[in-house]
Write an enzyme that holds these catalytic residues in place. Sequence first.
Site, PDB file in Angstrom:
ATOM      1  N   THR A 267     -16.693  -0.372 -13.856  1.00 23.31           N
ATOM      2  CA  THR A 267     -16.861  -1.563 -13.040  1.00 23.31           C
ATOM      3  C   THR A 267     -17.459  -2.681 -13.881  1.00 23.31           C
ATOM      4  O   THR A 267     -18.328  -2.445 -14.725  1.00 23.31           O
ATOM      5  CB  THR A 267     -17.752  -1.296 -11.813  1.00 23.31           C
ATOM      6  OG1 THR A 267     -18.019  -2.528 -11.133  1.00 23.31           O
ATOM      7  CG2 THR A 267     -19.064  -0.631 -12.207  1.00 23.31           C
ATOM      8  N   SER A 268     -17.003  -3.894 -13.640  1.00 22.66           N
ATOM      9  CA  SER A 268     -17.469  -5.050 -14.392  1.00 22.66           C
ATOM     10  C   SER A 268     -18.791  -5.588 -13.880  1.00 22.66           C
ATOM     11  O   SER A 268     -19.370  -6.497 -14.469  1.00 22.66           O
ATOM     12  CB  SER A 268     -16.419  -6.169 -14.317  1.00 22.66           C
ATOM     13  OG  SER A 268     -16.273  -6.612 -12.973  1.00 22.66           O
TER      14      SER A 268
ATOM     15  N   HIS B  42     -14.924   0.901  -0.461  1.00 25.47           N
ATOM     16  CA  HIS B  42     -13.825   0.008  -0.088  1.00 25.47           C
ATOM     17  C   HIS B  42     -12.696   0.716   0.651  1.00 25.47           C
ATOM     18  O   HIS B  42     -11.575   0.212   0.707  1.00 25.47           O
ATOM     19  CB  HIS B  42     -13.288  -0.697  -1.340  1.00 25.47           C
ATOM     20  CG  HIS B  42     -14.298  -1.595  -1.974  1.00 25.47           C
ATOM     21  ND1 HIS B  42     -14.234  -1.987  -3.304  1.00 25.47           N
ATOM     22  CD2 HIS B  42     -15.418  -2.174  -1.473  1.00 25.47           C
ATOM     23  CE1 HIS B  42     -15.270  -2.775  -3.578  1.00 25.47           C
ATOM     24  NE2 HIS B  42     -15.997  -2.892  -2.495  1.00 25.47           N
TER      25      HIS B  42
ATOM     26  N   ASN C 196     -13.357   2.599  -5.798  1.00 28.43           N
ATOM     27  CA  ASN C 196     -11.946   2.971  -5.832  1.00 28.43           C
ATOM     28  C   ASN C 196     -11.492   3.538  -4.497  1.00 28.43           C
ATOM     29  O   ASN C 196     -12.257   4.196  -3.793  1.00 28.43           O
ATOM     30  CB  ASN C 196     -11.699   3.985  -6.948  1.00 28.43           C
ATOM     31  CG  ASN C 196     -12.058   3.428  -8.316  1.00 28.43           C
ATOM     32  OD1 ASN C 196     -12.032   2.217  -8.528  1.00 28.43           O
ATOM     33  ND2 ASN C 196     -12.415   4.305  -9.244  1.00 28.43           N
ATOM     34  N   VAL C 197     -10.223   3.329  -4.188  1.00 27.90           N
ATOM     35  CA  VAL C 197      -9.674   3.835  -2.932  1.00 27.90           C
ATOM     36  C   VAL C 197      -8.821   5.082  -3.141  1.00 27.90           C
ATOM     37  O   VAL C 197      -8.252   5.616  -2.186  1.00 27.90           O
ATOM     38  CB  VAL C 197      -8.854   2.742  -2.208  1.00 27.90           C
ATOM     39  CG1 VAL C 197      -9.746   1.557  -1.854  1.00 27.90           C
ATOM     40  CG2 VAL C 197      -7.669   2.280  -3.061  1.00 27.90           C
ATOM     41  N   ASP C 198      -8.729   5.565  -4.382  1.00 23.90           N
ATOM     42  CA  ASP C 198      -7.960   6.780  -4.654  1.00 23.90           C
ATOM     43  C   ASP C 198      -8.828   8.018  -4.405  1.00 23.90           C
ATOM     44  O   ASP C 198     -10.014   7.917  -4.097  1.00 23.90           O
ATOM     45  CB  ASP C 198      -7.425   6.771  -6.089  1.00 23.90           C
ATOM     46  CG  ASP C 198      -8.554   6.667  -7.120  1.00 23.90           C
ATOM     47  OD1 ASP C 198      -9.369   7.609  -7.202  1.00 23.90           O
ATOM     48  OD2 ASP C 198      -8.625   5.650  -7.842  1.00 23.90           O
TER      49      ASP C 198
ATOM     50  N   TYR D  59       0.812  -1.212   0.000  1.00 27.64           N
ATOM     51  CA  TYR D  59       0.000   0.000   0.000  1.00 27.64           C
ATOM     52  C   TYR D  59       0.850   1.269   0.000  1.00 27.64           C
ATOM     53  O   TYR D  59       0.412   2.304  -0.497  1.00 27.64           O
ATOM     54  CB  TYR D  59      -0.983  -0.017   1.176  1.00 27.64           C
ATOM     55  CG  TYR D  59      -2.108  -0.997   0.915  1.00 27.64           C
ATOM     56  CD1 TYR D  59      -3.145  -0.682   0.044  1.00 27.64           C
ATOM     57  CD2 TYR D  59      -2.099  -2.257   1.494  1.00 27.64           C
ATOM     58  CE1 TYR D  59      -4.159  -1.595  -0.229  1.00 27.64           C
ATOM     59  CE2 TYR D  59      -3.097  -3.179   1.234  1.00 27.64           C
ATOM     60  CZ  TYR D  59      -4.127  -2.838   0.368  1.00 27.64           C
ATOM     61  OH  TYR D  59      -5.123  -3.747   0.080  1.00 27.64           O
TER      62      TYR D  59
ATOM     63  N   ARG E 165       1.261   1.801  -3.625  1.00 26.21           N
ATOM     64  CA  ARG E 165       0.013   2.307  -4.219  1.00 26.21           C
ATOM     65  C   ARG E 165      -0.158   3.794  -3.885  1.00 26.21           C
ATOM     66  O   ARG E 165      -0.597   4.587  -4.708  1.00 26.21           O
ATOM     67  CB  ARG E 165      -1.188   1.536  -3.692  1.00 26.21           C
ATOM     68  CG  ARG E 165      -1.147   0.031  -3.809  1.00 26.21           C
ATOM     69  CD  ARG E 165      -1.397  -0.475  -5.213  1.00 26.21           C
ATOM     70  NE  ARG E 165      -0.250  -0.320  -6.098  1.00 26.21           N
ATOM     71  CZ  ARG E 165       0.887  -1.026  -6.008  1.00 26.21           C
ATOM     72  NH1 ARG E 165       1.037  -1.935  -5.068  1.00 26.21           N
ATOM     73  NH2 ARG E 165       1.862  -0.835  -6.866  1.00 26.21           N
TER      74      ARG E 165
END
Length: 231
Positions: free
Chosen positions: A170-171, A104, A87-89, A53, A56
């Site tokens: 997103t899928s 998330h 997303n976590v950004d 992380y 990241r």
Amino acid sequence: MKKIVVLSGAGVSAESGISTFRDAGGLWEGHDVMEVASPEGWETNPKLVLDFYNKRRAQLKEVVPNKAHHCIAALERNYEVQVITQNVDDLHERAGSTNVLHLHGELLKARPSDNVSDIVEWIDDMTIDHKSVTGSQMRPHIVWFGEDVPAMDAAMETIQTADAVIIVGTSLQVYPAAGLMHYAPEECPIYLVDPQPSLESSNGLTVIAENAGTGVQKACDMIHANLHNSK
């Protein structure tokens, strides 16, 4: 004021240069995802998880929001907009979006291992020596596999009040987030932006088979035309 809800995933940030969650081999930056994104991985090798992380976080500092992020932010000029992101950004925020719910977690935040509610800002590297005031090991504020998604209830409540929904990047394969679209009101139009969509356009669902940068703009144009005509 009409309300637009945007559900975003890794495909949005990928166009800014951030690696998607995992490649075709099931790896994330060369790691099995369970090694770096699960409570078991954290317990087994916390140093590896922290290093992962840290990298990241460093990468996030090198990228900027792209056209899709800016287009979503611009919707706030005319609508109430709520972004619900996997997303976590922080690229949505940096583009100007003011209402962003992170399902998330967030890469630039941290919390003690023993307290899910004690969340603090964290922009630098994290090491095994970083402890809370109670002596608990600090960890990234990320929802790992097998952990509860605290923001899910708020996300479901939000989408139930939408006048239009955009799904991008997103899928629709990762649950529980993938099920959120089904909470939209029956008459609410949904716009799915995906270069390789798994769904086809149907009653109430418009599929835009393009990348985020161009597809989101088309979705925004359609929403503006439809909501303007419905006044």
